[in-house]
Enzyme design. Structure first.
Site, short mmCIF file in Angstrom:
data_model
loop_
_atom_site.label_atom_id
_atom_site.label_comp_id
_atom_site.label_asym_id
_atom_site.label_seq_id
_atom_site.Cartn_x
_atom_site.Cartn_y
_atom_site.Cartn_z
N ARG A 62 45.31 50.32 34.28
CA ARG A 62 43.96 50.33 34.88
C ARG A 62 43.81 49.16 35.86
O ARG A 62 43.06 49.26 36.80
CB ARG A 62 42.91 50.19 33.78
CG ARG A 62 42.86 51.35 32.83
CD ARG A 62 41.67 51.25 31.90
NE ARG A 62 40.44 51.03 32.69
CZ ARG A 62 39.24 50.91 32.13
NH1 ARG A 62 39.11 50.99 30.81
NH2 ARG A 62 38.16 50.72 32.86
N VAL A 97 31.58 34.81 26.72
CA VAL A 97 31.03 35.88 27.57
C VAL A 97 30.93 37.19 26.82
O VAL A 97 29.89 37.86 26.84
CB VAL A 97 31.89 36.05 28.85
CG1 VAL A 97 31.39 37.22 29.69
CG2 VAL A 97 31.88 34.75 29.66
N LYS A 132 40.86 44.51 42.06
CA LYS A 132 40.21 45.70 41.45
C LYS A 132 38.71 45.49 41.40
O LYS A 132 37.94 46.37 41.77
CB LYS A 132 40.76 45.89 40.03
CG LYS A 132 39.94 46.85 39.17
CD LYS A 132 40.51 47.04 37.79
CE LYS A 132 40.15 45.96 36.83
NZ LYS A 132 38.81 46.05 36.24
N ASN A 133 38.29 44.31 40.95
CA ASN A 133 36.86 44.07 40.71
C ASN A 133 36.07 43.81 41.98
O ASN A 133 34.84 43.77 41.93
CB ASN A 133 36.67 42.94 39.69
CG ASN A 133 37.13 43.37 38.31
OD1 ASN A 133 37.39 44.56 38.08
ND2 ASN A 133 37.26 42.43 37.41
N ARG A 143 28.64 45.75 25.68
CA ARG A 143 28.51 45.82 27.15
C ARG A 143 27.34 46.73 27.59
O ARG A 143 27.52 47.71 28.28
CB ARG A 143 29.83 46.26 27.76
CG ARG A 143 30.96 45.30 27.39
CD ARG A 143 32.25 45.64 28.05
NE ARG A 143 32.22 45.28 29.46
CZ ARG A 143 33.24 45.55 30.29
NH1 ARG A 143 34.27 46.20 29.84
NH2 ARG A 143 33.17 45.20 31.56
N CYS A 182 33.04 49.22 24.73
CA CYS A 182 34.50 49.29 24.87
C CYS A 182 35.10 48.27 23.91
O CYS A 182 34.39 47.62 23.15
CB CYS A 182 34.91 49.03 26.30
SG CYS A 182 34.70 47.31 26.75
N ARG A 198 33.57 51.79 32.76
CA ARG A 198 32.22 51.24 32.75
C ARG A 198 31.72 50.94 34.15
O ARG A 198 30.53 51.09 34.46
CB ARG A 198 32.26 49.98 31.90
CG ARG A 198 31.05 49.15 31.99
CD ARG A 198 31.25 47.81 31.32
NE ARG A 198 30.18 46.94 31.72
CZ ARG A 198 28.95 47.05 31.28
NH1 ARG A 198 28.65 47.99 30.43
NH2 ARG A 198 28.01 46.23 31.71
N ASP A 210 38.39 36.76 31.90
CA ASP A 210 39.50 37.69 32.17
C ASP A 210 40.86 37.02 32.12
O ASP A 210 41.88 37.69 32.19
CB ASP A 210 39.31 38.37 33.53
CG ASP A 210 38.15 39.34 33.50
OD1 ASP A 210 37.72 39.78 34.58
OD2 ASP A 210 37.66 39.63 32.40
C1 EPZ Z 1 32.68 42.33 35.12
O1 EPZ Z 1 32.26 43.17 34.06
C2 EPZ Z 1 34.17 42.58 35.28
N1 EPZ Z 1 34.38 43.99 35.65
C3 EPZ Z 1 34.89 42.27 33.98
O2 EPZ Z 1 36.28 42.45 34.20
C4 EPZ Z 1 34.62 40.81 33.63
O3 EPZ Z 1 35.23 40.52 32.38
C5 EPZ Z 1 33.11 40.57 33.53
O4 EPZ Z 1 32.48 40.95 34.76
C6 EPZ Z 1 32.77 39.11 33.27
O5 EPZ Z 1 33.32 38.31 34.28
C7 EPZ Z 1 34.15 44.37 36.93
O6 EPZ Z 1 33.78 43.57 37.79
C8 EPZ Z 1 34.38 45.81 37.25
P1 EPZ Z 1 28.99 41.32 32.93
P2 EPZ Z 1 30.68 43.38 33.81
O7 EPZ Z 1 27.88 42.26 33.23
O8 EPZ Z 1 29.93 43.25 35.07
C9 EPZ Z 1 26.28 41.09 29.05
C10 EPZ Z 1 38.42 43.25 33.74
O9 EPZ Z 1 39.18 42.89 32.84
N2 EPZ Z 1 25.39 42.06 29.74
O10 EPZ Z 1 29.18 40.12 33.80
O11 EPZ Z 1 30.54 44.61 33.02
C11 EPZ Z 1 27.63 41.69 28.72
O12 EPZ Z 1 27.57 42.41 27.50
C12 EPZ Z 1 36.95 43.45 33.44
O13 EPZ Z 1 38.74 43.42 34.95
C13 EPZ Z 1 24.23 42.46 29.10
O14 EPZ Z 1 23.92 42.03 27.98
O15 EPZ Z 1 30.35 42.12 32.88
C14 EPZ Z 1 28.52 40.49 28.63
O16 EPZ Z 1 28.38 39.91 27.35
C15 EPZ Z 1 36.68 43.38 31.95
N3 EPZ Z 1 23.41 43.36 29.71
C16 EPZ Z 1 27.92 39.55 29.70
O17 EPZ Z 1 26.60 40.03 29.96
C17 EPZ Z 1 23.71 43.87 30.96
O18 EPZ Z 1 22.92 44.68 31.48
C18 EPZ Z 1 28.69 39.54 31.01
O19 EPZ Z 1 28.86 40.88 31.41
C19 EPZ Z 1 24.89 43.45 31.58
C20 EPZ Z 1 25.71 42.55 30.96
#
Ligand code: EPZ
Length: 416
Positions: free
Chosen positions: A395, A325, A22-23, A120, A115, A91, A303
């Protein structure tokens, strides 16, 4: 809303074919916005989130046909707005921002809400696009972005962000000049996306490391490409086999992408034999408790955290699970405790004391991976577990009850 009903206690035995990631599929599908002509993408999983991103592209005037392979042509893309009612459901819709801005110089994308697992924010995406020369305004809950042409620069991500790295890699692919991403995320899904972008004519090096260099080009062309196997789905079934004391062969997976989980499962006493595109999981004894700390890839993925916690609820001893994370990714704890688990939360740590057995009960899913952890716990619990709000599950997991019942689980979906 559908429910899933499980009668636990049956060791899983059989074969599970792992679906496409998916990702990885989500950013690859949005990358089609960067091209004219028909793209064909293979190994696309049948998931609600994939339908959501396809529908979002259709609202932008992009032609999208088929399920697997999916064919996408952005040649007639006529709209540059991603509306709130779509973005709020997923998202990852933010992944259209970079490509729209790079291709047409403008984009209006609803701010994704928070969420269940945390606020996020997307501040790092926006900060990076501004560094590339975009004018960004937040108006009425929308990101309003405009630029003549993005200009390459060096960007340092304060924290490792997966979709942030993906969004900026896609934007920089058509920028004027070279962009260097420092502290870039290293997930395999980023490597898959970079490979697809390079097949489209991009010039990206370093994907999979924390420094990615993108030399901008004038245009990109449509391609035929494949999505990597879903390492989170694969790991979920590995843990399901472990908690039931079963033996499962996972086919169509990429074991090196699961290294952190396989290492942890081996520490618990579970046997995992890996082959080029498959893995066999055997739980032939009691499960020992281990400590887990989630980290950006190649660390232990967040995850898998909820699923691993489910396993630790019946492990011998006590485990400490630390979530570094996301700030609120323990929504599954209360529900696991309804099944008899002994868990105490202390800040971003969950102290899990293994109990001899879980007992079935009605529980409620709150987010995608939390719902997977409840299914896993239900497979081991004595008696009947009823998981409600399984739309969270749909999802990210393709036909989970079919794949599990094919391995002997007593599991069925009860439509509402
Ligand atoms: C991706 O989400 C994945 N989703 C998530 O999988 C996964 O949990 C996550 O990466 C971490 O590995 C997809 O790839 C579609 P991040 P993403 O930006 O990109 C903070 C699932 O279950 N952050 O790596 O949204 C954020 O709040 C999903 O399949 C900021 O502060 O996650 C978090 O604490 C859930 N500002 C950390 O970074 C930003 O602009 C990591 O988030 C962006 C992120």
């Amino acid at each position: 809303m559908d429910k899933i009903v499980i009668r636990g206690g049956t060791p899983l035995s059989g074969t599970v074919h792992v679906s496409g990631s998916k990702n990885a599929a989500l950013p690859i599908i949005t990358a089609a916005l960067l091209t004219d002509g028909w793209n064909t993408f293979h190994n696309i999983p049948d998931l609600v989130d994939i339908e959501s991103i396809k529908n979002l592209l259709r609202t932008l005037g992009v032609e999208v046909t088929g399920r697997d392979p999916v064919k996408i042509n952005a040649g007639n893309c006529s709209c540059h707005e991603a509306p709130y009612d779509i973005v709020r459901k997923m998202r990852a819709s933010i992944l259209v921002l970079g490509p729209l801005l790079a291709r047409w110089g403008r984009a209006r994308v609803s701010l994704p809400g928070g969420c269940a697992i945390g606020a996020r924010p997307v501040n790092l995406h926006l900060k990076a696009l501004q560094a590339l020369g975009a004018r960004i305004e937040l108006v009425d809950g929308y990101i309003d972005a405009r630029v003549e042409r993005l200009r390459g620069t060096t960007i340092f991500f304060d924290v490792s962000t997966v979709t942030g790295t993906e969004n900026i890699m896609m934007a920089a692919a058509l920028a004027d000049g070279t962009t260097v991403l420092e502290n870039a995320a290293r997930e395999p899904e980023i490597v898959n996306l970079a490979d697809v972008l390079n097949a489209m004519g991009a010039r990206i090096q370093g994907a999979g490391t924390n420094v990615i260099t993108i030399e901008g080009v004038r245009d990109l062309h449509a391609v035929e490409a494949s999505v990597i196997p879903d390492r989170i789905e694969a790991g979920t079934y590995m843990i399901a086999a472990a908690i039931t004391g079963g033996e499962v062969l996972l086919t169509g997976c990429n074991p090196p992408h699961l290294d952190a989980l396989v290492t942890k499962l081996n520490e618990t006493g579970i046997t995992v034999d890996t082959y080029p595109d498959s893995a066999r999981v055997r739980a032939d004894g009691a499960v020992g408790s281990v400590d887990v700390t989630t980290l950006p890839y190649p660390g232990f993925p967040t995850d898998y955290q909820a699923q691993m916690m489910a396993l630790m609820t019946i492990a011998r001893g006590t485990s400490v699970i630390s979530e570094t994370v996301f700030e609120n990714r323990f929504m599954h704890v209360n529900e696991l405790m309804r099944l008899g688990a002994d868990i105490v939360i202390e800040g971003n740590h969950a102290v899990v004391r293994g109990v001899p057995r879980l007992r079935g009960a009605p529980v409620m899913a709150t987010d995608l991976r939390a719902s997977a952890s409840l299914i896993i716990a239900g497979l081991a619990a004595e008696g009947e577990t009823i998981v409600s709000r399984v739309y969270h599950l749909d999802r990210g997991y393709e036909r989970i009850e079919e794949k599990l019942s094919a391995c002997g689980a007593d599991i069925r979906r009860v439509p509402s």
